[in-house]
Design an enzyme around this catalytic site. Sequence first.
Site, mmCIF file in Angstrom:
data_model
loop_
_atom_site.group_PDB
_atom_site.id
_atom_site.type_symbol
_atom_site.label_atom_id
_atom_site.label_comp_id
_atom_site.label_asym_id
_atom_site.label_seq_id
_atom_site.Cartn_x
_atom_site.Cartn_y
_atom_site.Cartn_z
ATOM 1 N N GLU A 227 0.820 -1.215 0.000
ATOM 2 C CA GLU A 227 0.000 0.000 0.000
ATOM 3 C C GLU A 227 0.853 1.264 0.000
ATOM 4 O O GLU A 227 0.834 2.059 0.953
ATOM 5 C CB GLU A 227 -0.971 -0.005 1.176
ATOM 6 C CG GLU A 227 -2.029 -1.081 1.059
ATOM 7 C CD GLU A 227 -3.070 -1.047 2.166
ATOM 8 O OE1 GLU A 227 -2.812 -0.440 3.214
ATOM 9 O OE2 GLU A 227 -4.134 -1.646 1.979
ATOM 10 N N CYS B 146 10.935 16.369 4.271
ATOM 11 C CA CYS B 146 12.252 16.413 4.903
ATOM 12 C C CYS B 146 13.262 17.122 3.994
ATOM 13 O O CYS B 146 12.965 17.453 2.845
ATOM 14 C CB CYS B 146 12.727 14.996 5.228
ATOM 15 S SG CYS B 146 13.242 14.048 3.795
ATOM 16 N N GLU C 96 -6.210 -7.782 -1.075
ATOM 17 C CA GLU C 96 -6.748 -7.918 0.281
ATOM 18 C C GLU C 96 -8.247 -7.684 0.181
ATOM 19 O O GLU C 96 -8.681 -6.585 -0.171
ATOM 20 C CB GLU C 96 -6.134 -6.881 1.230
ATOM 21 C CG GLU C 96 -4.650 -7.070 1.454
ATOM 22 C CD GLU C 96 -4.059 -6.044 2.424
ATOM 23 O OE1 GLU C 96 -4.819 -5.403 3.179
ATOM 24 O OE2 GLU C 96 -2.824 -5.879 2.402
ATOM 25 N N TRP D 99 -8.763 -1.323 13.842
ATOM 26 C CA TRP D 99 -7.591 -1.405 14.733
ATOM 27 C C TRP D 99 -8.032 -1.298 16.193
ATOM 28 O O TRP D 99 -7.748 -2.147 17.012
ATOM 29 C CB TRP D 99 -6.595 -0.293 14.395
ATOM 30 C CG TRP D 99 -5.702 -0.595 13.214
ATOM 31 C CD1 TRP D 99 -5.802 -1.672 12.375
ATOM 32 C CD2 TRP D 99 -4.582 0.167 12.771
ATOM 33 N NE1 TRP D 99 -4.815 -1.608 11.415
ATOM 34 C CE2 TRP D 99 -4.047 -0.491 11.639
ATOM 35 C CE3 TRP D 99 -3.985 1.351 13.199
ATOM 36 C CZ2 TRP D 99 -2.932 -0.007 10.941
ATOM 37 C CZ3 TRP D 99 -2.887 1.834 12.503
ATOM 38 C CH2 TRP D 99 -2.353 1.155 11.390
#
Length: 666
Positions: free
Chosen positions: A142, A153, A310, A318
């Site tokens: 993913e 950054c 998936e 979660w």
Amino acid sequence: MRIGADYYPEHWEKERWKIDAEMMVKANIQVIRIGEFAWSLYEPTEDMYDFAWLDEALDYFNQYGIKVVLCTPSATPPKWMTDKYPDIFQDDIHGNAKVFGTRKHYCFNSDTYRQKTSVLVHKIAKRYANHPALEAWQIDNELGWSNTTRCYCDKCKKKFQMWLAEKYKTIENLNQKYGTVFWSQIYNSFEEVIIPKAGACYDTCHDTQGQNPALLLDYYRFCSDSVISFMNESVAVIKQYSEKPITTNMLDAAVNSGTGIDYFKCSEKLDFVSWDNYIEFQWGIAEAATVSRDHALLRSYKKQPFWVMEQQSGACGWSKMGPTPTPGKLRLWTYQAVANGADTVVYFRWRACPFGTEEYWHGILNHDGKPNRRYEEIAQIGQEMESLNKTLGALQPKARVAIIKSFDSEWSHSIHKHVEGFQYDRLLLAYYKPFYEMGIAVDFVTAGENLESYDIVLAPALLILNDDDKKNLEQYVEKGGKLFISFRSGIKDEYNNMRMETVPGQFVDMAGIEVHDYDPQFEKHTEVSGVFGRGRATLWCDIIEPVTAKPLGVYTEDFYSNSPCLTVNRLGKGEVYYLGCDLDDTAMKNLMKYLGEKANLPIDLYEISGVEITHATDDEKEVIFIMNHNTYPVVVAMKKPYRDLLTDLDIQDTVTLQPYGVAILE
Ligand code: GAL
């Protein structure tokens, strides 16, 4: 068509593998995906490698004839690496470095991370290229998940400056293209160019911080390119050793807008594409039409069969769970994927894990590992597919309608949204849905690809269009195509600046209209009337002045009452339609029906709400999938006799489907 499961041999005692393999074989599960998060097993300490665990697992499952999709594990750098090389972490938009603990926290432009990844991928590819169980490769997991495409950054900043230097050659050119004369932004060198971190505008809280739109769009493109080039490095390494097909698992379209990867570009070096399909879980419940749209996107990226890598198989979340799939839903979701062009559906995950962040994420099996009703349902699918495969090859819907999906336009729309409530993805869905409801397949395309096989090409809010694409669309229409354009199309250049031509810019001539005034629908709406019946615009109204076009609809309110909102213009052998406003669902449906009839599309008379109908072919036979997404039974009238390939029964003039029932008619 076939099914598989995402499997983690490393999560279980080896003694359990036997039961798992036997249960898989019994359910006709033919492929497992392995290893996407296993870096710390592959390389427990720096430069010390261990492949024994995987050797054993592959050999073991191979004995059962189970094939394997083997992943590169770059989604989760191991702890020793983040400790020793902390600069591999991403910085978020506020400049905070991400922390160890979940996944996808590495920077795509970290040379260290790229080098470490490349070394490990070389080793894995070399070792397993000829393993008899190997069927395909998956890169990472993913990519772009959870806002990780855009890193802020200093490594990214440097690479971005180099990317700009390559693109613009001179800083004067960049200044001119970015319009940096606005607000004293003129740069003296590429090293001065910023990346659009948060912090420029605090109190107005604009998500883009009021930054220069040209800079933002370039940064979004650069970030997408960075992810793709990171992925392509692993693809190139694997190709040195293996001829087996390579994929990566993509995310759905709704999330995809936030993911910020150009999936058309991303697909170029992949052999097939795949995606992860969660329908009812902690983060929301998806409508059947949006899932169908997501499948359509996936089959469109390469115009070939795709995989679901998936597929939800239990209650999941979660910290909190969504509902458990009602009996019948796993089967319905699986056939929905197949009906829309998937040839393999892999369930996430084989068995719920007792530990870790996903301890609540149910797979086919619960934590106890015993056969249950979900396992039985999947075993039924496995059996059905075995018998379907005796008569059918790989199925694909053959679409005669296409929607142009432009990632440049998507990102530009997300930077400056035109009006409260506008969302490109939602607009595209509003065009997809009427066809979905009418049982007419729709592909997604780029403006530059060959469009000849489509009778209708829809271009909702195609904001940015280069000259080659414009020519392509013109030729498509001249040869007889029907092009349908909406408001906010053709008005920006590739730098994300406004074009100076009259609206609709690139489309003025094609559409045969001019727009000198428009009315963003902020806290108002406007009634319309036309070939679609009566309707209502709630986002936007272009006040159209036809030049060569003729009106098909008008506004019926406000100072522009009686001005056209919808027009059609003849061009060569084809036609260009222009809709200056958005429409409510009913009017939109009527309009797409009108268009479909003009193009002689077979419009199903017996459409029933919540029943998805898909025509698919393996190039020899055509079959019709009828799928009932409703909680109640339905009776669908048929125009001629069929045979239901799932029940082997003859269908005369009706087919009855139970809640979540499926029929495949030949
Ligand atoms: C996907 C991911 C899987 C698993 C699943 C459940 O996003 O690819 O590894 O985490 O969701 O969260």
